[in-house]
Design an enzyme around this catalytic site. Structure first.
Site, PDB file in Angstrom:
ATOM      1  N   ARG A   1     -77.895 -31.235 -10.874  1.00 14.71           N
ATOM      2  CA  ARG A   1     -77.202 -30.269 -11.554  1.00 14.71           C
ATOM      3  C   ARG A   1     -78.273 -28.877 -10.970  1.00 14.71           C
ATOM      4  O   ARG A   1     -78.591 -28.761 -10.160  1.00 14.71           O
ATOM      5  CB  ARG A   1     -77.070 -30.223 -13.001  1.00 14.71           C
ATOM      6  CG  ARG A   1     -75.980 -29.144 -13.508  1.00 14.71           C
ATOM      7  CD  ARG A   1     -75.738 -29.526 -15.156  1.00 14.71           C
ATOM      8  NE  ARG A   1     -76.857 -28.899 -15.770  1.00 14.71           N
ATOM      9  CZ  ARG A   1     -76.667 -28.630 -16.973  1.00 14.71           C
ATOM     10  NH1 ARG A   1     -75.871 -29.268 -17.732  1.00 14.71           N
ATOM     11  NH2 ARG A   1     -77.685 -28.296 -17.850  1.00 14.71           N
TER      12      ARG A   1
ATOM     13  N   LYS B   1     -76.136 -24.323 -28.357  1.00 19.68           N
ATOM     14  CA  LYS B   1     -74.978 -24.167 -27.751  1.00 19.68           C
ATOM     15  C   LYS B   1     -73.695 -24.928 -28.209  1.00 19.68           C
ATOM     16  O   LYS B   1     -72.738 -24.171 -28.446  1.00 19.68           O
ATOM     17  CB  LYS B   1     -75.155 -24.206 -26.302  1.00 19.68           C
ATOM     18  CG  LYS B   1     -75.289 -25.684 -25.987  1.00 19.68           C
ATOM     19  CD  LYS B   1     -75.648 -25.903 -24.522  1.00 19.68           C
ATOM     20  CE  LYS B   1     -75.836 -27.349 -23.934  1.00 19.68           C
ATOM     21  NZ  LYS B   1     -76.482 -27.762 -22.929  1.00 19.68           N
TER      22      LYS B   1
HETATM   23  C1  LIG Z   1     -77.434 -28.667 -23.280  1.00 19.97           C
HETATM   24  C2  LIG Z   1     -78.918 -28.596 -22.644  1.00 19.97           C
HETATM   25  C3  LIG Z   1     -79.918 -28.914 -23.342  1.00 19.97           C
HETATM   26  C4  LIG Z   1     -79.519 -29.768 -24.684  1.00 19.97           C
HETATM   27  O1  LIG Z   1     -79.095 -31.031 -24.327  1.00 19.97           O
HETATM   28  P1  LIG Z   1     -78.690 -31.969 -25.635  1.00 19.97           P
HETATM   29  O2  LIG Z   1     -78.127 -33.220 -24.876  1.00 19.97           O
HETATM   30  O3  LIG Z   1     -77.770 -31.583 -26.568  1.00 19.97           O
HETATM   31  O4  LIG Z   1     -79.905 -32.296 -26.328  1.00 19.97           O
HETATM   32  C5  LIG Z   1     -80.957 -28.859 -22.897  1.00 19.97           C
HETATM   33  N1  LIG Z   1     -81.216 -28.421 -21.730  1.00 19.97           N
HETATM   34  C6  LIG Z   1     -80.342 -27.737 -21.084  1.00 19.97           C
HETATM   35  C7  LIG Z   1     -80.487 -27.105 -19.562  1.00 19.97           C
HETATM   36  C8  LIG Z   1     -79.135 -27.876 -21.194  1.00 19.97           C
HETATM   37  O5  LIG Z   1     -78.122 -27.406 -20.637  1.00 19.97           O
END
Ligand SMILES: *Cc1c(COP(=O)(O)O)cnc(C)c1O
Length: 378
Positions: A136, A36
Site C-alpha cells: 500500500r 477514523k
Molecule cells: C487505519 C490505519 C491504522 C489503524 O489501523 P487499525 O487496524 O484500526 O489499528 C494505522 N495506520 C494507518 C496508516 C492506517 O491507515
C-alpha cells in the site's frame, strides 16, 4: 429508544485502550489512538486520551478538523494530531492548519507542505512511510535515504520519524524480519544524517501480536497506531479476542419491521437482484423470517455477529432479512449485534444509525483534561 443505533460503551473503550497502552508501555511503545473508524468521534477520542494515548490520528482531514475545533476543548488543541493517510495535494493547506504531523511518501507533497507551513508560519512534522511488503503506501527502502536527504533541506518541515503499515492491502504479517528492517533503516538514517528520529511507528492493530509476544525484539519501534483493536477488542491477523479486552464495546441494535413464516425458496424465474447476481439458497422448507429496518446502506451484512439462533439471509439497501431458528421475533422487537470492522465503519458513517454513548463511570468530558496535557504532548 431510537433505532437503528450504535450503543457505544465508553467505559469499555477506555478499558481496552488503557490495557493496550499499559501492555505496550512495558515494551516502551506509545499508542496513537486512531479515530477514523468512528469518524473522529469526540467522545471516543476523549476516552482514548483518558486512557493514555500520546496522540490521535485519522486518515481524513474532515475527521481531524472538528476534533481540533471541538467547542472550547482546549484539550484537543494541544493533542498531537496525525494525518495517517498521505495528504492530497489539494488539501495541504488544511493539513498544515489542522494537524501537527502527517504521514508522507511523495516529495512533491512534502515540498508543498513546506511551502504552506512557511506561509502559515508553522513547523509541520512528518513521518516518512516505508514500504515493507504490503504494497500500500510507502517509500521503497532503497530510496529512503535519498528522500530523507531532500526532506531535511526543506524549511518548516521537521522529520519526526519513519513508519510502516502492514496487513492492510495484502495481509502481510508484521514479524521479526520486517520490523527489524524498519529498525535498521532508522539507524541508517540517523548515522548518515547525524540526527535522532523521535518516532518509529511500526504499524497498526496487526502489529500487536508481534509487539506483545515475550520473545519479540522491539528494536527501535516506539509507537503503534491503534484503532480496531481498541474499539473491537480483537487482534486483526486472525480476529481473535485479545485477553482481558471487551469485544462488545460497540453494539448495533436494529428493529424488527416484519416477522412471518415463509418458504426458504423463492417462487418464479430468478434474474439479478438489486445488488447483482442472486445468491443460491437451499431448500429448508418453511422458516421463520424477519426483516430488520437497516440495510446495506448502513452496514455490511456479512460483518454482523448474530445472536444465537439468528442467521442473516440477505440484505438490500434498507432491509436486512434474517432467519430465526428458535423463537418467533415480534414486530417492534430489537436485536443486538457485535460488528466487524467493515460493518462498524459503515454503521458509523451512516446518518441513519444513531450513535448512543454511555459511560457508567463517567469518562470526564474533554475539557477536564488539562492535567493530561503535558503527558500527551510528547
Ligand atoms: C487505519 C490505519 C491504522 C489503524 O489501523 P487499525 O487496524 O484500526 O489499528 C494505522 N495506520 C494507518 C496508516 C492506517 O491507515
Amino acid at each position: 429508544m431510537v433505532a437503528p443505533r450504535l450503543e457505544i460503551d465508553l467505559d469499555k473503550i477506555y478499558h481496552n485502550a488503557h490495557e493496550l497502552v499499559t501492555r505496550l508501555a512495558e515494551h516502551r511503545i506509545s499508542v496513537t489512538g486512531i479515530t477514523k473508524a468512528s469518524l473522529g468521534s469526540v467522545e471516543i477520542a476523549n476516552a482514548f486520551l483518558q486512557a493514555g494515548v500520546t496522540g490521535l490520528g485519522d486518515s481524513r482531514i474532515e475527521n481531524i478538523k472538528p476534533l481540533r475545533l471541538a467547542g472550547n476543548h482546549v484539550l484537543f488543541s494541544d493533542v498531537p494530531m496525525t494525518l495517517i493517510r498521505s495528504p492530497m495535494l489539494s488539501q495541504v493547506a488544511q493539513v498544515v492548519r489542522f494537524t501537527d504531523i502527517s504521514c508522507n511518501t511523495e516529495i512533491e507533497v512534502i515540498k508543498q507542505l513546506s511551502f504552506e507551513a512557511q506561509k502559515q508560519n508553522r513547523i509541520h512534522q512528518i513521518l516518512l512511510m516505508v514500504e515493507l511488503g504490503d504494497l500500500r503506501e510507502g517509500i521503497m527502502p532503497d530510496d529512503l535515504i535519498d528522500v530523507v536527504g531532500e526532506v531535511i533541506g526543506l524549511p518548516h518541515i521537521f522529520l519526526k520519524g519513519i513508519g510502516a503499515n502492514l496487513a492492510c492491502r495484502c495481509g502481510v504479517v508484521p514479524d521479526a524480519t520486517n520490523m527489524a528492517l524498519l529498525s535498521d533503516l532508522t539507524a541508517q538514517i540517523e548515522s548518515v544524517f547525524n540526527l535522532t528520529l523521535d518516532v518509529v511507528s511500526g504499524g497498526n492493530s496487526a502489529n500487536l501480536r508481534w509487539a506483545l509476544s515475550a520473545d519479540s525484539r522491539i528494536g527501535r519501534i516506539n509507537n503503534l497506531r491503534l484503532g480496531e483493536a481498541i474499539l473491537l477488542g480483537r487482534e486483526t491477523l486472525r480476529r481473535q479476542p485479545i485477553d482481558g479486552l471487551s469485544t462488545d464495546a460497540i453494539k448495533l441494535v436494529a428493529e424488527v419491521i416484519e416477522s412471518k413464516v415463509k418458504p426458504s425458496l423463492p417462487t418464479g424465474d430468478i434474474a439479478q437482484t438489486a445488488f447483482g447476481d442472486a445468491q443460491p439458497v437451499s431448500d429448508r422448507g418453511l422458516v421463520r423470517q424477519a426483516i430488520l429496518a437497516i440495510g446495506i446502506q448502513d452496514i455490511d451484512p456479512c460483518g454482523m455477529q448474530t445472536p444465537s439462533g439468528i442467521n442473516v439471509l440477505g440484505a438490500s439497501s434498507d432491509h436486512l432479512i434474517i432467519e430465526s431458528s428458535e423463537n418467533k421475533l415480534f414486530v417492534g422487537e430489537e436485536l443486538a449485534f457485535e460488528l466487524d470492522y467493515c460493518a462498524l465503519v459503515r454503521a458509523m458513517t451512516s446518518p441513519f444509525v444513531s450513535k448512543i454513548y454511555s459511560s457508567r463511570q463517567g469518562v470526564p468530558p474533554a475539557y477536564a483534561f488539562g492535567k493530561m496535557r503535558s503527558q500527551t504532548l510528547n
